[in-house]
Write a protein that holds these residues in place. Sequence first.
Motif, PDB file in Angstrom:
ATOM      1  N   SER A   1       1.372  -1.321   0.011  1.00  0.00           N
ATOM      2  CA  SER A   1       0.230   0.353   0.062  1.00  0.00           C
ATOM      3  C   SER A   1       0.773   1.733   0.314  1.00  0.00           C
ATOM      4  N   VAL A   2       0.636   2.070  -0.421  1.00  0.00           N
ATOM      5  CA  VAL A   2       1.466   3.555  -0.550  1.00  0.00           C
ATOM      6  C   VAL A   2       0.852   4.010  -0.226  1.00  0.00           C
ATOM      7  N   VAL A   3       1.300   4.942   1.402  1.00  0.00           N
ATOM      8  CA  VAL A   3       0.345   5.961   2.382  1.00  0.00           C
ATOM      9  C   VAL A   3       0.697   6.989   1.574  1.00  0.00           C
ATOM     10  N   ALA A   4       1.964   7.620   1.627  1.00  0.00           N
ATOM     11  CA  ALA A   4       1.722   8.730   0.572  1.00  0.00           C
ATOM     12  C   ALA A   4       2.716   8.969   0.107  1.00  0.00           C
ATOM     13  N   VAL A   5       3.254  10.392  -0.704  1.00  0.00           N
ATOM     14  CA  VAL A   5       3.927  10.762  -1.317  1.00  0.00           C
ATOM     15  C   VAL A   5       5.051  11.825  -1.164  1.00  0.00           C
ATOM     16  N   MET A   6       6.100  11.680  -1.414  1.00  0.00           N
ATOM     17  CA  MET A   6       6.784  12.859  -0.410  1.00  0.00           C
ATOM     18  C   MET A   6       7.967  13.424  -1.887  1.00  0.00           C
ATOM     19  N   ARG A   7       6.939  14.401  -1.657  1.00  0.00           N
ATOM     20  CA  ARG A   7       7.385  15.479  -3.357  1.00  0.00           C
ATOM     21  C   ARG A   7       8.044  16.892  -2.645  1.00  0.00           C
ATOM     22  N   ALA A   8       9.376  17.054  -3.661  1.00  0.00           N
ATOM     23  CA  ALA A   8       9.138  18.836  -2.369  1.00  0.00           C
ATOM     24  C   ALA A   8       9.862  19.380  -0.933  1.00  0.00           C
ATOM     25  N   GLY A   9       9.581  18.053  -0.301  1.00  0.00           N
ATOM     26  CA  GLY A   9       9.283  18.060   0.460  1.00  0.00           C
ATOM     27  C   GLY A   9       8.316  18.642   1.377  1.00  0.00           C
TER      28      GLY A   9
END
Lengths: 161, 398
Positions: free
Chosen positions: A116-124
């Motif tokens: 499962s993908v819980v979150a995506v981090m992008r540019a902090g």
Amino acid sequence: MDRVNVEVTPLPGIGVRKEFAIRGGRRIGVVTHRDGRIELIISKSDDPDACLAELPLTVDEAGALANLLGAPQLVAQLTEEHRDLPGIHTRQIPVGPPFDGRTLGDTALRTRTGVSVVAVMRAGQVHPSPTPDFTLTAGDLMVTVGTSEGLDNAVKILKRG
Amino acid sequence: MDHTALELIELGAVFFGLGLLGRLAGRIGLSPIPLYLLGGLFFGAGGLVPLSGIEGFTSLAGEVGVVLLLLLLGLEYSAAELVTGLRRSWTAGILDIVLNAAPGAAVALALGWGPVGALVLAGVTYISSSGIVAKVLSDLGRLGNRETPVVLSILVFEDLVMALYLPILTAVLIGVSLVGGLTAVGISVAVLAVVLVVALRYGRFVSALVDSPDREVFLLKVLGAALLVAGFASAMQVSAAVGAFLLGIAISGSTAENATKLLEPLRDLFAAVFFVVFGLNTDPASIPPVLGWAVVLAVSTTLTKLATGWWAARRVGIGSLGRARAGAALVARGEFSIVIAGLAVGYAAVDERLAALATTYVLLMAVIGPVAARVVEPAVRWTRAKRPSTAPAPSAGN
């Protein structure tokens, strides 16, 4: 969690400086220029008023640095929460070039690996609970939860497509 | 040869020569301003190659250069920044005026140039070059330093003072009566206050008036508005430059950023012409007699700026190295000293040696400034190492 006190100083005609003192007393922060350029600043140890370096960063570089600093924290937090569930692991996985500009649904991670993908981090920035139509960018960090086998597979898929 | 052909060749030679000088300046890490002045001295009256026929163009272009210099200065600051700068640095700003205007005024009086000459030369020695200072700070990687906001807010204060000083100077130069002079001052204070309030509250409307998504339309509107405001201000005898500065303040946000990007090349071009014209009108033969005084002024006002920066930085609790850096950063004088001298030259009330003295002074200071900013840190460390007993380390050190 300890909150840090970020000091914001306007630099008339140039931009804004945001910084805070780390435990050792040295200052670390960024100067954001009017035109959006970002410089990372770190104060000198022998002269706290001066700066050791001003490193100009592009938007992508700043984002990558923010991910490096931010993602482990999120992973550590999730690992802490899942400690009671044996066999469940949390890991941060970088999104490779094959999925640049494609959606999360295109990766079919859940079907192929059970992860499962819980979150995506992008540019902090944390994008929590992304939907299948969430568009990925190469360099994003996915915070994922699953079995260690599933996570290994997910790493391969996200790298090679 | 055809008249126009000759003029084009002369103009081309001037611009090309300036380009080469600018490149040289970049190579040796100097501001191009002193080299432009030298270029002007080289060409013009009494110089090696007298130019003729292009005065009509160059003198108007020089005026446009002053308008653009001040317009971009205004665009650089938002009204909110000016107000905070004013609040935060007014004590340091007043010390700055007292310390740095005094040497100029004293020398002018000693030379017998009277009160008008004193007022002009006081302005010349007072105002730091925000262009040179900002460039030096960013080149030396000092934007993250703690003393840098102190330096920048002093510059902001100086620029606001200039908005009051230029109308006063204009009034004094044309020899108005005391009442007339006070009226000019009153008008400029009122206009400045109104513009600040308008820019703070309704800045976006002013911006919307000149803004346009089309680059060409935007350029023409901004430039047109600046020249119109400058012209009307000049007609009201409040100084064209100040009109442009105030317009620059009133334009804000993204409009100001876009305008800056568009106008920067134009400003560089026309300001270069302005410096050359100033050099052209100065006879190189008039420099040696005032050289001694220029050196006296250069030395004394370097020290007074150092003292100003030192005091202002100490007030906010910065260590001795940082205080020295703040002082040295402020030393450079440049474009605005020439703007002030340029305004005064040609009036009967002003001694003709003033142009020569101002040129020589700025030539010295535009070179000394960046050098001082560079060497101050090693110099302070060296003296400290030499005399460890008399120069205690800063309390926050190590």
